[in-house]
Motif scaffolding. Structure first.
Motif, PDB file in Angstrom:
ATOM      1  N   TYR A  85       8.634   7.401  11.730  1.00  0.00           N
ATOM      2  CA  TYR A  85       9.584   6.871  12.407  1.00  0.00           C
ATOM      3  C   TYR A  85       9.020   5.917  13.863  1.00  0.00           C
ATOM      4  CZ  TYR A  85      13.508   7.199  15.178  1.00  0.00           C
ATOM      5  OH  TYR A  85      14.980   7.135  15.757  1.00  0.00           O
ATOM      6  N   GLN A  86       8.232   6.125  14.543  1.00  0.00           N
ATOM      7  CA  GLN A  86       7.754   5.428  15.890  1.00  0.00           C
ATOM      8  C   GLN A  86       7.308   4.232  14.884  1.00  0.00           C
ATOM      9  OE1 GLN A  86       5.088   7.038  18.062  1.00  0.00           O
ATOM     10  NE2 GLN A  86       6.652   7.602  18.892  1.00  0.00           N
ATOM     11  N   PRO A  87       6.772   4.028  13.539  1.00  0.00           N
ATOM     12  CA  PRO A  87       6.366   2.184  13.197  1.00  0.00           C
ATOM     13  C   PRO A  87       7.468   1.311  12.604  1.00  0.00           C
ATOM     14  CG  PRO A  87       4.820   3.889  12.841  1.00  0.00           C
ATOM     15  CD  PRO A  87       5.938   4.697  13.026  1.00  0.00           C
ATOM     16  N   TYR A  88       8.775   2.303  12.214  1.00  0.00           N
ATOM     17  CA  TYR A  88       9.743   1.600  11.967  1.00  0.00           C
ATOM     18  C   TYR A  88      10.290   0.948  13.171  1.00  0.00           C
ATOM     19  CZ  TYR A  88      14.742   1.405  10.043  1.00  0.00           C
ATOM     20  OH  TYR A  88      16.435   1.062   9.970  1.00  0.00           O
ATOM     21  N   LEU A  89      10.013   1.984  13.971  1.00  0.00           N
ATOM     22  CA  LEU A  89      10.656   1.832  14.924  1.00  0.00           C
ATOM     23  C   LEU A  89      10.564   0.206  15.758  1.00  0.00           C
ATOM     24  CD1 LEU A  89      11.825   4.785  16.870  1.00  0.00           C
ATOM     25  CD2 LEU A  89      13.545   3.104  16.237  1.00  0.00           C
ATOM     26  N   ARG A  90       8.894   0.290  16.000  1.00  0.00           N
ATOM     27  CA  ARG A  90       8.727  -1.018  16.835  1.00  0.00           C
ATOM     28  C   ARG A  90       8.750  -2.182  15.436  1.00  0.00           C
ATOM     29  NH1 ARG A  90       4.140   3.248  17.667  1.00  0.00           N
ATOM     30  NH2 ARG A  90       3.065   2.956  14.826  1.00  0.00           N
ATOM     31  N   LEU A  91       8.534  -1.739  13.587  1.00  0.00           N
ATOM     32  CA  LEU A  91       9.305  -2.756  12.781  1.00  0.00           C
ATOM     33  C   LEU A  91      10.802  -3.301  13.317  1.00  0.00           C
ATOM     34  CD1 LEU A  91       8.072  -4.712  10.997  1.00  0.00           C
ATOM     35  CD2 LEU A  91       8.768  -2.544   8.930  1.00  0.00           C
ATOM     36  N   GLU A  92      12.155  -2.368  13.375  1.00  0.00           N
ATOM     37  CA  GLU A  92      13.054  -3.117  13.610  1.00  0.00           C
ATOM     38  C   GLU A  92      12.762  -3.933  15.133  1.00  0.00           C
ATOM     39  OE1 GLU A  92      15.715   0.492  14.684  1.00  0.00           O
ATOM     40  OE2 GLU A  92      17.153  -0.778  13.437  1.00  0.00           O
ATOM     41  N   ALA A  93      12.206  -3.260  15.777  1.00  0.00           N
ATOM     42  CA  ALA A  93      11.906  -4.290  17.338  1.00  0.00           C
ATOM     43  C   ALA A  93      11.913  -5.291  17.547  1.00  0.00           C
ATOM     44  CB  ALA A  93      11.620  -3.282  18.271  1.00  0.00           C
ATOM     45  N   ALA A  94      10.443  -5.522  16.428  1.00  0.00           N
ATOM     46  CA  ALA A  94      10.185  -7.023  16.224  1.00  0.00           C
ATOM     47  C   ALA A  94      10.770  -7.596  15.660  1.00  0.00           C
ATOM     48  CB  ALA A  94       8.644  -6.924  15.866  1.00  0.00           C
ATOM     49  N   GLU A  95      11.674  -7.139  14.546  1.00  0.00           N
ATOM     50  CA  GLU A  95      12.384  -8.074  13.853  1.00  0.00           C
ATOM     51  C   GLU A  95      13.563  -8.340  14.722  1.00  0.00           C
ATOM     52  OE1 GLU A  95      13.617  -5.601  10.587  1.00  0.00           O
ATOM     53  OE2 GLU A  95      12.342  -5.898   8.933  1.00  0.00           O
ATOM     54  N   GLN A  96      14.363  -7.517  15.919  1.00  0.00           N
ATOM     55  CA  GLN A  96      15.407  -7.949  16.044  1.00  0.00           C
ATOM     56  C   GLN A  96      14.668  -9.520  17.530  1.00  0.00           C
ATOM     57  OE1 GLN A  96      18.549  -7.035  16.374  1.00  0.00           O
ATOM     58  NE2 GLN A  96      18.667  -8.034  17.770  1.00  0.00           N
ATOM     59  N   GLN A  97      13.519  -9.258  17.808  1.00  0.00           N
ATOM     60  CA  GLN A  97      12.795 -10.704  19.269  1.00  0.00           C
ATOM     61  C   GLN A  97      12.641 -11.230  18.022  1.00  0.00           C
ATOM     62  OE1 GLN A  97       9.039  -9.179  20.121  1.00  0.00           O
ATOM     63  NE2 GLN A  97       9.118 -10.831  21.504  1.00  0.00           N
ATOM     64  N   LEU A  98      12.192 -11.457  16.478  1.00  0.00           N
ATOM     65  CA  LEU A  98      12.647 -12.267  16.077  1.00  0.00           C
ATOM     66  C   LEU A  98      13.216 -12.763  15.598  1.00  0.00           C
ATOM     67  CD1 LEU A  98      11.151 -14.327  14.708  1.00  0.00           C
ATOM     68  CD2 LEU A  98      11.027 -12.927  11.994  1.00  0.00           C
ATOM     69  N   ALA A  99      14.855 -12.412  15.811  1.00  0.00           N
ATOM     70  CA  ALA A  99      16.075 -13.045  15.398  1.00  0.00           C
ATOM     71  C   ALA A  99      16.428 -13.638  16.788  1.00  0.00           C
ATOM     72  CB  ALA A  99      17.183 -11.764  14.739  1.00  0.00           C
ATOM     73  N   ASP A 100      16.268 -12.512  17.955  1.00  0.00           N
ATOM     74  CA  ASP A 100      17.183 -13.412  18.951  1.00  0.00           C
ATOM     75  C   ASP A 100      16.236 -14.344  19.286  1.00  0.00           C
ATOM     76  OD1 ASP A 100      18.040 -11.365  19.805  1.00  0.00           O
ATOM     77  OD2 ASP A 100      16.704 -10.014  20.823  1.00  0.00           O
ATOM     78  N   GLU A 101      14.475 -15.198  19.039  1.00  0.00           N
ATOM     79  CA  GLU A 101      14.232 -16.354  19.309  1.00  0.00           C
ATOM     80  C   GLU A 101      14.217 -16.983  18.088  1.00  0.00           C
ATOM     81  OE1 GLU A 101      10.169 -14.672  19.210  1.00  0.00           O
ATOM     82  OE2 GLU A 101       9.959 -14.820  20.949  1.00  0.00           O
ATOM     83  N   GLN A 102      14.657 -16.827  16.816  1.00  0.00           N
ATOM     84  CA  GLN A 102      15.214 -18.107  16.663  1.00  0.00           C
ATOM     85  C   GLN A 102      17.010 -18.527  16.185  1.00  0.00           C
ATOM     86  OE1 GLN A 102      14.961 -15.612  12.529  1.00  0.00           O
ATOM     87  NE2 GLN A 102      13.377 -16.538  11.778  1.00  0.00           N
ATOM     88  N   ALA A 103      18.135 -17.293  17.070  1.00  0.00           N
ATOM     89  CA  ALA A 103      19.036 -17.993  17.453  1.00  0.00           C
ATOM     90  C   ALA A 103      18.806 -18.282  18.408  1.00  0.00           C
ATOM     91  CB  ALA A 103      20.075 -16.286  18.017  1.00  0.00           C
ATOM     92  N   ALA A 104      17.576 -18.322  19.179  1.00  0.00           N
ATOM     93  CA  ALA A 104      17.619 -19.483  21.051  1.00  0.00           C
ATOM     94  C   ALA A 104      17.455 -20.505  20.420  1.00  0.00           C
ATOM     95  CB  ALA A 104      16.625 -18.483  21.413  1.00  0.00           C
ATOM     96  N   VAL A 105      16.451 -20.711  19.517  1.00  0.00           N
ATOM     97  CA  VAL A 105      15.519 -22.358  18.909  1.00  0.00           C
ATOM     98  C   VAL A 105      16.655 -22.507  17.753  1.00  0.00           C
ATOM     99  CG1 VAL A 105      14.219 -23.493  16.999  1.00  0.00           C
ATOM    100  CG2 VAL A 105      13.458 -21.457  18.386  1.00  0.00           C
ATOM    101  N   GLN A 106      18.026 -21.828  17.602  1.00  0.00           N
ATOM    102  CA  GLN A 106      18.794 -22.781  16.991  1.00  0.00           C
ATOM    103  C   GLN A 106      19.681 -23.666  18.075  1.00  0.00           C
ATOM    104  OE1 GLN A 106      19.349 -23.463  13.695  1.00  0.00           O
ATOM    105  NE2 GLN A 106      20.963 -24.604  14.098  1.00  0.00           N
ATOM    106  N   ALA A 107      20.475 -22.379  19.011  1.00  0.00           N
ATOM    107  CA  ALA A 107      21.415 -22.481  19.365  1.00  0.00           C
ATOM    108  C   ALA A 107      20.963 -24.420  20.958  1.00  0.00           C
ATOM    109  CB  ALA A 107      21.378 -21.833  21.020  1.00  0.00           C
ATOM    110  N   MET A 108      18.980 -24.411  20.827  1.00  0.00           N
ATOM    111  CA  MET A 108      18.604 -25.180  21.520  1.00  0.00           C
ATOM    112  C   MET A 108      18.481 -26.409  20.551  1.00  0.00           C
ATOM    113  SD  MET A 108      14.934 -25.720  22.485  1.00  0.00           S
ATOM    114  CE  MET A 108      14.692 -24.093  23.407  1.00  0.00           C
ATOM    115  N   GLN A 109      18.714 -26.547  19.702  1.00  0.00           N
ATOM    116  CA  GLN A 109      18.814 -27.382  18.434  1.00  0.00           C
ATOM    117  C   GLN A 109      20.228 -27.989  18.208  1.00  0.00           C
ATOM    118  OE1 GLN A 109      17.459 -26.348  14.495  1.00  0.00           O
ATOM    119  NE2 GLN A 109      14.932 -26.711  15.386  1.00  0.00           N
TER     120      GLN A 109
END
Length: 224
Positions: free
Chosen positions: A75-99
């Motif tokens: 469960y804890q590794p799954y939570l860490r993976l889910e948090a990392a995926e969410q962070q990556l999605a947020d950063e990609q959204a920020a880059v797209q918004a900048m572009q």
């Protein structure tokens, strides 16, 4: 001796287990020879089974260990993976918004100029467009000896412009002088230009080089 006593003293036949033979003897003698057991030992040590309380306690311990393994191992590794995926999605959204915001750079720049410069001449031609025209039409056709851009009027002095008819069919049969004038006339930002006076160029031996120098004045369209 009474009849009961006589029966008790009577002769009896018995089997001697130790020697494996049948014997006879007096009943009283046999009773004194073999001890009698008058009591029964009922103290039996029975094997006890596991109690219900201990069983449920062990079962609870096993379930607790399984839950801990599930929590920390999956469960804890799954939570860490889910948090990392969410962070990556947020950063990609920020880059797209900048572009996306950079796509409207020119609009924002024009708006900034309009609202932040007092008496900004909005009719003035974009200098980047002027430089692009010079780069595409003149740079490889001649040498710029003087340059003056005032408002929407550009005055250029050129030298080394060839007037020799080209042999390369890709140049559409135009020499460099004709190429410059034709493309200046076709430019969407040019309003008008004057007909220049040409001066022939000669080498040190006085021979015609097939090149000319001239000054041309170009008037650009109102940018507003």
């Amino acid at each position: 001796m009474s009849e009961k006593r006589q029966k008790a003293d009577g002769e009896v036949e018995y089997y001697d287990v130790s020697e494996g033979v049948n014997r006879k003897g007096k009943a009283r003698a046999l009773s004194s020879k073999y001890s009698e057991k008058n009591t029964v030992n009922l103290c039996i040590r029975e094997r006890k089974g596991i109690s219900a309380e201990l069983f449920f306690l062990i079962l609870a311990g096993i379930l607790l260990v399984l839950l801990l393994l599930e929590f920390f191992g999956a469960y804890q590794p799954y939570l860490r993976l889910e948090a990392a995926e969410q962070q990556l999605a947020d950063e990609q959204a920020a880059v797209q918004a900048m572009q996306d915001s950079m796509k409207d750079y020119k609009t924002v720049q024009d708006s900034y100029r309009e609202h932040n410069y007092e008496k900004f001449p909005r009719e003035r031609v974009d200098r980047e467009d002027v430089f692009q025209l010079i780069e595409e039409v003149i740079f490889d056709k001649g040498v710029i000896t003087s340059f003056n851009l005032n408002g929407n009027t550009l005055t250029l002095s050129l030298s080394g412009v060839s007037i020799v008819e080209p042999t390369d069919p890709e140049k559409e049969g135009m020499n460099d002088r004709q190429y410059i004038l034709t493309n200046i006339e076709k430019s969407p930002i040019v309003s008008d230009y004057d007909s220049p006076q040409y001066t022939a160029e000669y080498d040190s031996a006085g021979q015609d080089t097939g090149k000319v120098s001239f000054t041309i004045t170009i008037v650009f369209k109102d940018a507003a």
